[in-house]
Design a protein around this motif. Sequence first.
Motif, PDB file in Angstrom:
ATOM      1  N   VAL A 235       8.094 -27.305  32.442  1.00 55.01           N
ATOM      2  CA  VAL A 235       8.049 -28.059  33.859  1.00 55.01           C
ATOM      3  C   VAL A 235       8.515 -26.753  34.799  1.00 55.01           C
ATOM      4  O   VAL A 235       9.562 -26.954  35.325  1.00 55.01           O
ATOM      5  CB  VAL A 235       9.556 -28.984  33.564  1.00 55.01           C
ATOM      6  N   THR A 236       7.627 -26.158  34.960  1.00 57.83           N
ATOM      7  CA  THR A 236       7.441 -25.132  35.944  1.00 57.83           C
ATOM      8  C   THR A 236       7.015 -25.590  37.496  1.00 57.83           C
ATOM      9  O   THR A 236       7.008 -25.020  38.253  1.00 57.83           O
ATOM     10  CB  THR A 236       6.807 -24.027  35.458  1.00 57.83           C
ATOM     11  N   ASN A 237       6.424 -26.705  37.432  1.00 57.78           N
ATOM     12  CA  ASN A 237       5.838 -27.459  38.768  1.00 57.78           C
ATOM     13  C   ASN A 237       4.985 -26.511  39.418  1.00 57.78           C
ATOM     14  O   ASN A 237       3.795 -25.965  38.905  1.00 57.78           O
ATOM     15  CB  ASN A 237       7.156 -27.820  39.491  1.00 57.78           C
ATOM     16  N   ALA A 238       5.280 -26.115  40.755  1.00 50.34           N
ATOM     17  CA  ALA A 238       4.597 -25.286  41.689  1.00 50.34           C
ATOM     18  C   ALA A 238       4.522 -24.091  41.302  1.00 50.34           C
ATOM     19  O   ALA A 238       3.861 -23.133  41.657  1.00 50.34           O
ATOM     20  CB  ALA A 238       4.887 -25.452  42.997  1.00 50.34           C
ATOM     21  N   TYR A 239       5.337 -23.619  40.135  1.00 47.47           N
ATOM     22  CA  TYR A 239       5.619 -22.081  39.866  1.00 47.47           C
ATOM     23  C   TYR A 239       5.159 -21.885  38.325  1.00 47.47           C
ATOM     24  O   TYR A 239       5.484 -21.043  37.804  1.00 47.47           O
ATOM     25  CB  TYR A 239       7.107 -21.656  40.100  1.00 47.47           C
ATOM     26  N   ALA A 240       3.943 -22.713  38.223  1.00 51.41           N
ATOM     27  CA  ALA A 240       3.412 -22.602  36.786  1.00 51.41           C
ATOM     28  C   ALA A 240       2.902 -21.305  36.168  1.00 51.41           C
ATOM     29  O   ALA A 240       3.032 -20.992  35.242  1.00 51.41           O
ATOM     30  CB  ALA A 240       2.119 -24.016  36.890  1.00 51.41           C
ATOM     31  N   GLY A 241       2.210 -20.462  37.065  1.00 55.78           N
ATOM     32  CA  GLY A 241       1.762 -19.085  36.389  1.00 55.78           C
ATOM     33  C   GLY A 241       0.832 -19.421  35.683  1.00 55.78           C
ATOM     34  O   GLY A 241       0.091 -20.259  35.632  1.00 55.78           O
ATOM     35  N   ASN A 242       0.370 -18.354  34.759  1.00 54.37           N
ATOM     36  CA  ASN A 242      -0.830 -18.548  33.778  1.00 54.37           C
ATOM     37  C   ASN A 242      -0.378 -18.777  32.453  1.00 54.37           C
ATOM     38  O   ASN A 242      -0.984 -18.466  31.640  1.00 54.37           O
ATOM     39  CB  ASN A 242      -1.750 -17.242  34.077  1.00 54.37           C
ATOM     40  N   LEU A 243       0.704 -19.336  32.153  1.00 53.28           N
ATOM     41  CA  LEU A 243       1.341 -19.639  30.852  1.00 53.28           C
ATOM     42  C   LEU A 243       0.359 -20.438  30.188  1.00 53.28           C
ATOM     43  O   LEU A 243       0.154 -20.189  28.730  1.00 53.28           O
ATOM     44  CB  LEU A 243       2.871 -19.914  30.791  1.00 53.28           C
ATOM     45  N   ASN A 244      -0.052 -21.617  30.927  1.00 50.54           N
ATOM     46  CA  ASN A 244      -0.681 -22.608  30.228  1.00 50.54           C
ATOM     47  C   ASN A 244      -1.820 -22.945  31.190  1.00 50.54           C
ATOM     48  O   ASN A 244      -1.598 -23.508  31.978  1.00 50.54           O
ATOM     49  CB  ASN A 244       0.126 -23.831  29.928  1.00 50.54           C
ATOM     50  N   LYS A 245      -3.007 -22.644  30.849  1.00 57.98           N
ATOM     51  CA  LYS A 245      -4.201 -22.544  31.707  1.00 57.98           C
ATOM     52  C   LYS A 245      -4.252 -24.317  32.217  1.00 57.98           C
ATOM     53  O   LYS A 245      -4.879 -24.436  33.380  1.00 57.98           O
ATOM     54  CB  LYS A 245      -5.437 -21.985  31.285  1.00 57.98           C
ATOM     55  N   THR A 246      -4.367 -25.115  31.349  1.00 55.14           N
ATOM     56  CA  THR A 246      -4.543 -26.455  31.570  1.00 55.14           C
ATOM     57  C   THR A 246      -3.605 -26.851  32.855  1.00 55.14           C
ATOM     58  O   THR A 246      -4.033 -27.684  33.675  1.00 55.14           O
ATOM     59  CB  THR A 246      -4.369 -27.425  30.391  1.00 55.14           C
ATOM     60  N   LEU A 247      -2.221 -26.668  32.361  1.00 55.45           N
ATOM     61  CA  LEU A 247      -1.295 -27.131  33.534  1.00 55.45           C
ATOM     62  C   LEU A 247      -1.491 -26.363  34.774  1.00 55.45           C
ATOM     63  O   LEU A 247      -1.464 -26.726  36.033  1.00 55.45           O
ATOM     64  CB  LEU A 247       0.089 -26.659  33.007  1.00 55.45           C
TER      65      LEU A 247
END
Length: 427
Positions: A235-247
């Motif tokens: 639940v990182t929202n706009a701060y998703a980063g590259n942890l999960n490419k789909t998200l």
Amino acid sequence: MDSLSMWEATAGKRKKRPTLVDDKHCDVVIIGGGFSGLSTSYHLQKMGHKTIVLEKDTVGYGASGRNGGELLTGYHGTMETFAQKKGFETAKLMWELSLDSIDLVENISKENGISCDLVRQGDIRPAYKVSHLDRFKRDQEYLAEKLNFHGVSIIERSEMKTELNTDFYHGARINERGAHFHPLKFALGLADAVEGLGGMIYENSEAVNIQRDSTSKVIITTPKGRVIANEVVIVTNAYAGNLNKTLEKSVIPVESIMIATEPLTEELMQELIPKNRAVSDSKNLLYYFRRTADNRMAFGGSGRAFGKRAQRMLFDNLREGMVTVFPQLKDAGIEYRWGGKVAFTQDFLPYIGQLEDGTHYAFGYCGKGAAMAVMAGKVLAETISHPDRVNNPLKKENLRPIPFHSQHSKGVGLMKFYMAFQDKYGK
């Protein structure tokens, strides 16, 4: 644009939380220490599940601690439109969920003694153009006739001074269910409540890798440790980063900025916003504003700039916008300027769902997430604990990346240019 926010400056002393070291085990690991992550943990702990929250920075660092602190109902678009697209029953559930989300914030605050300056006086949406007021009237009729909701009223331009002492707008829609609060105080209080229920929160503990072992356990690696869990929530929202490419490729981060004045007199604030409501207007590049507990004007708008000079110009323009709405504030000093990111999805609706590998997620509150993000955490917790009992109208099936996502920065710039053009010349 991550300068000190007024919320951070006025939230009081922070509790220092540990960084994850070595291996830890839990039922559910939650990545993201904002409203959604803390709410997920809070509700899972109440259901008897052991949780760990991993936060890259500190609790409430992202949008949860930078937003306007407005608790609003609804979504981007009218409920009539959603009924046409998704069916009446789904639209009805969506509307009820948005109403319940504000009640949820209020109830959590009361149950846990969270002092977050919550004011439940409703919200007002001023009409930037006459056509916008006409749209509000149609929506009010639909809510009353089809959804049996009578908490929305309309005022004409001649009545505006009873709500806002400004000549900038052409009337307004008032919703008695809205509210405003100190968002970071709520986030910090919710974190304390999580820990009081036995949940663990680790700050400065960025999740850098996710793996699943042969027993389907989830292994989250951070710079100094690991979490081994049965389930994972992102639940990182706009701060998703590259942890999960789909998200990462399913969300568009959009910058928003705010300013806050010096403390003003009670008399002046009472004159400007007599009923102390949360305000967000109908422009495409909207203004949103409200008074704070210490009688500041907190005023927000769109922001996107490269370089310090451009950032200064953005904040200067926002102050000019504030004074255009309220000329009475032309001599008010600005004490705080800050910015952050909100997350938009392709269809401008929040997504709550699960990937094919079992990862749970919620994101994309589109600038209206202060209440809905808390509700999303509850929905996620219920989905994990009782998957067969949840009727989630925001459930997203088959999450797909946004086309040309790598060019989103250019796309947002063009879209904001177009929206500004529409605000100035459109109907």
